[in-house]
Design a protein around this motif. Structure first.
Motif, PDB file in Angstrom:
ATOM      1  N   GLU A  18       2.259   2.720  -0.854  1.00 37.76           N
ATOM      2  CA  GLU A  18       2.584   1.317  -1.029  1.00 37.76           C
ATOM      3  C   GLU A  18       2.295   0.905  -2.458  1.00 37.76           C
ATOM      4  N   SER A  19       3.158   0.121  -3.028  1.00 36.58           N
ATOM      5  CA  SER A  19       2.954  -0.408  -4.361  1.00 36.58           C
ATOM      6  C   SER A  19       3.413  -1.848  -4.396  1.00 36.58           C
ATOM      7  N   LEU A  43       7.341  -1.055  -0.760  1.00 34.55           N
ATOM      8  CA  LEU A  43       6.786  -2.077  -1.637  1.00 34.55           C
ATOM      9  C   LEU A  43       6.178  -3.214  -0.843  1.00 34.55           C
ATOM     10  N   THR A  44       5.185  -3.849  -1.454  1.00 35.83           N
ATOM     11  CA  THR A  44       4.553  -5.014  -0.855  1.00 35.83           C
ATOM     12  C   THR A  44       4.320  -6.059  -1.933  1.00 35.83           C
ATOM     13  N   ARG A  45       3.931  -7.234  -1.499  1.00 38.06           N
ATOM     14  CA  ARG A  45       3.502  -8.280  -2.427  1.00 38.06           C
ATOM     15  C   ARG A  45       1.975  -8.281  -2.454  1.00 38.06           C
ATOM     16  N   ALA A  46       1.403  -8.947  -3.425  1.00 33.40           N
ATOM     17  CA  ALA A  46      -0.049  -8.950  -3.593  1.00 33.40           C
ATOM     18  C   ALA A  46      -0.783  -9.576  -2.407  1.00 33.40           C
ATOM     19  N   VAL A  68      -1.272   5.707   0.883  1.00 35.26           N
ATOM     20  CA  VAL A  68      -1.880   5.671  -0.447  1.00 35.26           C
ATOM     21  C   VAL A  68      -1.455   4.353  -1.068  1.00 35.26           C
ATOM     22  N   ILE A  69      -2.417   3.517  -1.382  1.00 36.94           N
ATOM     23  CA  ILE A  69      -2.114   2.218  -1.971  1.00 36.94           C
ATOM     24  C   ILE A  69      -2.292   2.334  -3.473  1.00 36.94           C
TER      25      ILE A  69
END
Length: 88
Positions: A18-19, A43-46, A68-69
């Protein structure tokens, strides 16, 4: 990475990376890692996990063994990390 359970995802090595979309540089760095480990890159948001990302992780939960982040806590919050871990 986050501990998970299940078998390896065919073609994805049982991992997802994830990023944050705001950490574009981290996403670029995660791409080669994802390819080398045959892992999915999502993908992700903060501060919140997008619905589509959560749906992908949930749909593949039985085959994801770890995540793995990529990024610091200001790029991906502890709440998002916890939500990811709860999905598989």
């Amino acid at each position: 990475g986050l501990p998970g359970s299940g078998e390896n995802t065919p073609g994805y090595g049982g991992q997802s990376a994830e990023s944050s979309t705001s950490g574009f540089f981290n996403a670029l760095l995660a791409g080669p890692y994802s390819a080398a480990t045959q892992s999915a890159l999502v993908l992700t948001r903060a501060e919140d996990l997008p619905v589509d990302t959560a749906a992908y992780i949930s749909a593949n939960a039985a085959t994801i063994s770890s995540a793995v982040i990529v990024g610091s806590l200001d790029q991906i919050s502890a709440a998002v990390e916890s939500e990811i871990a709860s999905l598989f």
